[in-house]
Design an enzyme around this catalytic site. Structure first.
Site, mmCIF file in Angstrom:
data_model
loop_
_atom_site.group_PDB
_atom_site.id
_atom_site.type_symbol
_atom_site.label_atom_id
_atom_site.label_comp_id
_atom_site.label_asym_id
_atom_site.label_seq_id
_atom_site.Cartn_x
_atom_site.Cartn_y
_atom_site.Cartn_z
ATOM 1 N N CYS A 104 5.760 0.308 7.616
ATOM 2 C CA CYS A 104 5.396 1.412 6.733
ATOM 3 C C CYS A 104 6.616 1.799 5.904
ATOM 4 O O CYS A 104 7.713 1.897 6.450
ATOM 5 C CB CYS A 104 4.932 2.595 7.577
ATOM 6 S SG CYS A 104 4.459 4.033 6.609
ATOM 7 N N LEU A 105 6.407 2.000 4.614
ATOM 8 C CA LEU A 105 7.534 2.330 3.739
ATOM 9 C C LEU A 105 8.208 3.648 4.139
ATOM 10 O O LEU A 105 9.382 3.851 3.843
ATOM 11 C CB LEU A 105 7.081 2.398 2.274
ATOM 12 C CG LEU A 105 6.612 1.072 1.660
ATOM 13 C CD1 LEU A 105 6.124 1.288 0.232
ATOM 14 C CD2 LEU A 105 7.716 0.016 1.698
ATOM 15 N N HIS A 140 -2.965 7.493 6.717
ATOM 16 C CA HIS A 140 -1.977 8.421 6.144
ATOM 17 C C HIS A 140 -2.646 9.704 5.651
ATOM 18 O O HIS A 140 -2.046 10.778 5.707
ATOM 19 C CB HIS A 140 -1.251 7.771 4.960
ATOM 20 C CG HIS A 140 -0.060 6.940 5.349
ATOM 21 N ND1 HIS A 140 1.048 7.481 5.956
ATOM 22 C CD2 HIS A 140 0.210 5.617 5.195
ATOM 23 C CE1 HIS A 140 1.950 6.521 6.170
ATOM 24 N NE2 HIS A 140 1.454 5.379 5.722
ATOM 25 N N GLY A 192 0.835 -1.191 0.000
ATOM 26 C CA GLY A 192 0.000 0.000 0.000
ATOM 27 C C GLY A 192 0.869 1.240 0.000
ATOM 28 O O GLY A 192 1.994 1.213 0.513
ATOM 29 N N HIS A 194 -4.634 1.251 7.242
ATOM 30 C CA HIS A 194 -3.303 1.842 7.403
ATOM 31 C C HIS A 194 -3.114 3.009 6.420
ATOM 32 O O HIS A 194 -2.663 4.093 6.811
ATOM 33 C CB HIS A 194 -2.237 0.752 7.190
ATOM 34 C CG HIS A 194 -0.828 1.255 7.231
ATOM 35 N ND1 HIS A 194 0.072 0.910 8.214
ATOM 36 C CD2 HIS A 194 -0.147 2.094 6.402
ATOM 37 C CE1 HIS A 194 1.229 1.516 7.983
ATOM 38 N NE2 HIS A 194 1.118 2.238 6.888
ATOM 39 N N GLU A 195 -3.461 2.783 5.161
ATOM 40 C CA GLU A 195 -3.276 3.832 4.140
ATOM 41 C C GLU A 195 -4.225 5.008 4.378
ATOM 42 O O GLU A 195 -3.857 6.165 4.205
ATOM 43 C CB GLU A 195 -3.481 3.262 2.726
ATOM 44 C CG GLU A 195 -2.523 2.144 2.337
ATOM 45 C CD GLU A 195 -1.068 2.452 2.640
ATOM 46 O OE1 GLU A 195 -0.655 3.626 2.527
ATOM 47 O OE2 GLU A 195 -0.334 1.520 3.014
ATOM 48 N N GLN A 237 2.872 10.026 1.072
ATOM 49 C CA GLN A 237 4.178 9.350 1.114
ATOM 50 C C GLN A 237 5.030 9.638 -0.115
ATOM 51 O O GLN A 237 6.215 9.282 -0.137
ATOM 52 C CB GLN A 237 3.986 7.832 1.243
ATOM 53 C CG GLN A 237 3.394 7.418 2.587
ATOM 54 C CD GLN A 237 3.286 5.907 2.674
ATOM 55 O OE1 GLN A 237 2.341 5.321 2.175
ATOM 56 N NE2 GLN A 237 4.269 5.284 3.300
HETATM 57 NI NI NI Z 1 2.403 3.504 5.813
#
Ligand code: NI
Length: 190
Positions: free
Chosen positions: A104-105, A150, A45, A146-147, A50
């Site tokens: 998380c990236l 963000h 995701g 989760h996304e 991000q």
């Molecule tokens: Ni994340």
């Protein structure tokens, strides 16, 4: 096009992202770039903040989670789960709460258990501006939750117990300064 992923510490990750108005942005091209960026980083995701864009959009593809899995370990909730969510709204959360170790990236090298409800109903637009209302459960719901966070400036680390947050403080500071080992392109706060 592969874009750099914004690292923890950048204020864009803490902002409430803005609604997208049809015709103001090429959401198709943007989503393609986001998928490419996400796959390059082996993520499932990726939210627009991000990549430095404070707009309400994220992409998900949970299908790689089933790659190389034995038949009995296949997760049915992510079969065919590839979507672009534009201006999403979670309108219902239901089912039992369950814990899963998230990452998380934007926060490489840190993982932690987050408790979330197992079922969601979400309303969103796709890249052709068709409106959808869909129910997701299990891992698919979790990736979305989760996304979605963000877009409201929320990160999974916010859910961790205070003790655990103390323990990762230094690591987070290191990430902010670019002291982290990643094999994908990132952009750090100077
Ligand atoms: Ni994340």
């Amino acid at each position: 096009m592969i874009l750099p992923i914004i690292a923890y510490g950048d204020p864009v990750l803490r902002k409430r992202a803005k609604e997208i108005y049809p015709g103001t942005l090429n959401v198709k091209t943007l989503s393609e770039n986001m998928f490419e960026t996400m796959y390059e980083a082996s993520g499932v995701g990726l939210a627009a903040p991000q990549i430095g864009q404070s707009i309400r959009m994220f992409v998900c593809d949970g299908q790689p989670l089933n790659e190389d899995e034995k038949e009995e370990d296949i997760d049915p909730t992510v079969i065919g789960f590839k979507r672009v969510f534009i201006n999403p709204e979670i309108i219902e959360e239901a089912g039992d709460d369950w814990a899963f170790e998230e990452g998380c990236l934007s926060i490489p090298g840190i993982r932690g258990d987050v408790i979330r409800p197992e079922i969601i109903v979400i309303r969103y637009y796709d890249v052709d501006w068709n409106e959808h209302e869909e129910e997701f459960e299990g891992m698919a719901a979790r990736i979305i939750q989760h996304e979605y966070d963000h877009l409201d400036g929320k990160l999974f680390t916010d859910y961790l117990p205070i003790i655990r947050r103390q323990l990762i403080k230094k690591k987070l500071a290191d990430i902010t300064k670019g002291r982290t080992d990643v094999d994908y392109k990132m952009r750090f706060v100077k």
